[in-house]
Design a protein around this motif. Structure first.
Motif, PDB file in Angstrom:
ATOM      1  N   TRP A 275      26.179  49.352  33.344  1.00 15.97           N
ATOM      2  CA  TRP A 275      27.653  49.529  34.279  1.00 15.97           C
ATOM      3  C   TRP A 275      27.454  49.205  35.010  1.00 15.97           C
ATOM      4  N   VAL A 278      26.246  44.874  33.262  1.00 15.53           N
ATOM      5  CA  VAL A 278      27.819  44.689  33.089  1.00 15.53           C
ATOM      6  C   VAL A 278      28.169  44.005  34.246  1.00 15.53           C
ATOM      7  N   SER A 279      28.161  44.898  35.055  1.00 14.72           N
ATOM      8  CA  SER A 279      29.294  44.367  36.291  1.00 14.72           C
ATOM      9  C   SER A 279      28.437  43.569  37.750  1.00 14.72           C
ATOM     10  N   SER A 285      25.160  38.834  33.728  1.00 17.44           N
ATOM     11  CA  SER A 285      25.538  39.874  32.807  1.00 17.44           C
ATOM     12  C   SER A 285      27.132  39.395  32.069  1.00 17.44           C
ATOM     13  N   GLU A 286      27.460  38.533  31.840  1.00 20.76           N
ATOM     14  CA  GLU A 286      28.497  38.297  31.202  1.00 20.76           C
ATOM     15  C   GLU A 286      27.893  38.673  29.306  1.00 20.76           C
ATOM     16  N   ARG A 289      27.415  42.536  28.837  1.00 18.60           N
ATOM     17  CA  ARG A 289      28.631  42.050  28.065  1.00 18.60           C
ATOM     18  C   ARG A 289      28.729  42.126  26.900  1.00 18.60           C
ATOM     19  N   SER A 322      35.055  47.193  32.070  1.00 17.93           N
ATOM     20  CA  SER A 322      34.018  46.055  32.425  1.00 17.93           C
ATOM     21  C   SER A 322      33.929  45.278  30.883  1.00 17.93           C
ATOM     22  N   LEU A 323      34.283  46.195  30.047  1.00 16.54           N
ATOM     23  CA  LEU A 323      33.370  45.465  28.026  1.00 16.54           C
ATOM     24  C   LEU A 323      34.934  44.399  27.984  1.00 16.54           C
ATOM     25  N   CYS A 326      35.788  40.706  28.618  1.00 20.08           N
ATOM     26  CA  CYS A 326      35.798  39.612  28.125  1.00 20.08           C
ATOM     27  C   CYS A 326      36.007  39.900  26.703  1.00 20.08           C
ATOM     28  N   GLY A 329      35.077  41.850  23.634  1.00 20.47           N
ATOM     29  CA  GLY A 329      35.218  43.295  24.340  1.00 20.47           C
ATOM     30  C   GLY A 329      36.786  43.817  23.852  1.00 20.47           C
TER      31      GLY A 329
END
Length: 430
Positions: A275, A278-279, A285-286, A289, A322-323, A326, A329
């Motif tokens: 977490w 990815v956040s 971070s992107e 993800r 968070s996933l 995008c 995701g």
């Protein structure tokens, strides 16, 4: 004969009732038998644990005399302790257990001297000498919480973190035993101060912890993943960037989320690490993800959510939300039959924060996704759950998303029949 037995029984009961603990054996604070009596400068003795708690709460006076105390290092009252132990031995047949002789707690001067000595050993990379000092730190910490607090307040975490950095930079394989001992000691002293974090977050330290995740036993993996979680919890995106550069970490974290192999501690800490990665506000971070989505993390998290404990569920919902930020995701989420039923089921069942993450994830799937997601959400009762969330109360952001979701769902309500939201018959994705 019967009368004699009754008289004997009454006599034993009377003996038990007559057993009275001497007042000067009782701590004036807890009113319990003192295990480690210590005397203040006022001449009054207390149990060490009670008087230290009294001072930790911000008090500066002697509880009995109300005099100002100038020396907060009480003196062990050995005479009183021996008297209490002898009284316990005499009354053992009445159920009184002998109080063991307490270990003398370490002093700030002893701790500072050890930390200074450890710095000297590290400067010349004297592995055996450092190992002996680290083992002494472990021994002190195991003796009492007071010793642990004393070490945390007098420079030991910084000394350990700098030693970990130095020996990891020297050679992980050659210093593996020492590094493992240092990491175990650091785990017992979290949270660390900023200076210690700088050493623990160095490139050499990070690579060593990831090496432990690959090659150490279960205990070593637990210590490493917990250390990474504590490090990232301070929100420094440079640590996230550094971890993102370590090859293979993503695969390791996804593997650790298999609860059937690893421990709940590893699962919980791995979800937290993912977490943070990815956040965060870091530029990577992107990309992280997308990498986690490609590795199948969406399905893995959904499987974790089915029957995990609340703390794990909360972290899993945070990662899933968070996933879903995008498109890739969300596409993986749409293709999994567990997604919508699970998210709706977890609303109001995990925690307030878990409900926030569930609502946010459903909002993303319905607002930026397919019409089928809206229909499925209605079928499993999301409309009623959202109304309940607003009724019981939630944060402003969650309230805004729940309200927007209700407006989005309302046009479809007439043509959709609500069905049982139970997903017991759904199979795991892997």
């Amino acid at each position: 004969m019967v009368l004699g037995w009754r008289r004997s029984r009454r006599k034993k009961i009377a003996e038990v009732e007559e057993l009275v603990t001497p007042n000067h054996f009782l701590c004036p604070i807890s009113l319990q038998l003192m295990k480690d009596p210590v005397a203040l400068s006022t001449g009054i003795s207390y149990d060490r644990e009670s008087i230290e708690r009294w001072f930790d709460e911000g008090n500066y006076t002697c509880p009995v005399t109300n005099q100002i105390v100038t020396n907060f290092n009480p003196i062990p009252n050995h005479t009183l302790r021996i008297m209490i132990q002898e009284w316990c031995v005499v009354n053992q047949q009445r159920g009184i257990q002998r109080i063991p002789t307490p270990r003398v707690p370490v002093t700030p001067d002893e701790v500072q001297e050890l930390a200074h000595l450890l710095h000297l050993k590290v400067s010349t990379l004297r592995r055996q000498g450092c190992l002996e000092l680290v083992q002494k730190i472990e021994k002190w910490g195991a003796e009492s919480e007071r010793n642990k607090r004393c070490m945390m307040e007098n420079g030991v975490p910084f000394a350990l973190a700098s030693a970990f950095d130095a020996f990891a930079n020297d050679s992980i394989e050659r210093n593996v035993d020492l590094l493992h001992n240092i990491l175990c000691s650091l785990n017992s002293m979290f949270p660390l101060e900023l200076e210690a974090l700088q050493h623990l977050g160095s490139q050499a330290s990070l690579r060593c912890m990831v090496w432990f995740l690959r090659h150490q036993d279960l205990s070593g993996k637990e210590k490493s993943i917990v250390a990474l979680k504590e490090l990232l919890s301070f929100g420094d995106h440079h640590h996230v960037e550094a971890l993102a550069q370590i090859e293979g970490l993503n695969q390791l974290l996804v593997e650790f989320l298999n609860q059937r192999i690893f421990s709940p501690t590893i699962t919980r800490a791995s979800l937290a690490v993912v977490w943070y990665m990815v956040s965060s506000s870091s530029p990577s971070s992107e990309k992280m993800r997308l990498k986690f989505v490609e590795l199948g993390l969406v399905s893995r998290v959904l499987d974790i959510l089915i029957d995990s404990e609340r703390s794990i569920c909360e972290k899993g919902l945070a990662v899933f939300d968070s996933l879903c930020s995008c498109q890739e995701g969300r596409e993986r989420a749409y293709s999994n039959a567990l997604t919508i039923p699970l998210l709706v089921k977890k609303m109001l069942r995990v925690s307030a924060l878990g409900t926030d993450y569930s609502v946010c994830a459903i909002w993303k799937l319905c607002k930026f996704g397919e019409e089928m997601a809206v229909v499925e959400a209605l079928q499993v009762g999301v409309f009623e759950k959202l109304l309940l969330v607003l009724q019981v109360g939630c944060g402003d952001k969650t309230k805004e998303k729940a309200t927007e979701l209700l407006k989005l769902l309302n046009p479809y309500r007439a043509g959709v029949e609500c069905i049982d939201s139970d997903f017991k018959n759904l199979k795991r994705s892997i």
